[in-house]
Enzyme design. Sequence first.
Site, PDB file in Angstrom:
ATOM      1  CG  ASP A 136      -5.898  10.397   2.584  1.00 64.20           C
ATOM      2  OD1 ASP A 136      -5.304  11.015   1.681  1.00 64.20           O
ATOM      3  OD2 ASP A 136      -5.346   9.525   3.284  1.00 64.20           O
ATOM      4  CD  GLU A 164      -3.825  14.293   0.181  1.00 61.10           C
ATOM      5  OE1 GLU A 164      -2.615  14.542   0.187  1.00 61.10           O
ATOM      6  OE2 GLU A 164      -4.342  13.453   0.922  1.00 61.10           O
ATOM      7  CG  ASP A 208      -4.876   6.016   5.447  1.00 59.41           C
ATOM      8  OD1 ASP A 208      -4.352   6.496   4.434  1.00 59.41           O
ATOM      9  OD2 ASP A 208      -4.402   5.041   6.056  1.00 59.41           O
TER      10      ASP A 208
END
Length: 154
Positions: free
Chosen positions: A9, A68, A140
């Site tokens: 991420d 992502e 996160d």
Amino acid sequence: MITRILGIDPGSRLTGFGVIDVHRQQSKYVVSGCIRMRSESMPLRLAEIYTGINQIIEQYQPTISAIEQVFMHRNAASAIKLGQARGVAIVACVQQGLSVHEYAPTKIKQAVVGTGRAEKTQVQQMVKILLSLSDIPQVDAADALAVALCHAHH
């Protein structure tokens, strides 16, 4: 055969990572956490992301990576910084010989929670349940684990 997936991420101040093992559609938690940038300068922060991702790959030996995709921020400068952070993480993975799979935030939430419009707390809770964790992971780290789980489900 066990597949070890590194989920990422990306962020310019905090980059989440999560590593899971997948065997016969069963996912098992390995490790997760955050690379926290200490530098104020963007070039130095990018170097910290690169170094951090390389250390994670060397230590945990994932066989594949997932990250992502960039989503459009209201602030163009933030989107550019996020894109730079993603780029550095991708380069670290590719240079270590990992293939990189990219997923949209809505696809990740759909795979983990069942709806593409899930809240962060819902993602955290489902990651905890799906990986049989004793505690809810930091935001996160949970997002990175969700990226890895999304890849495992595809």
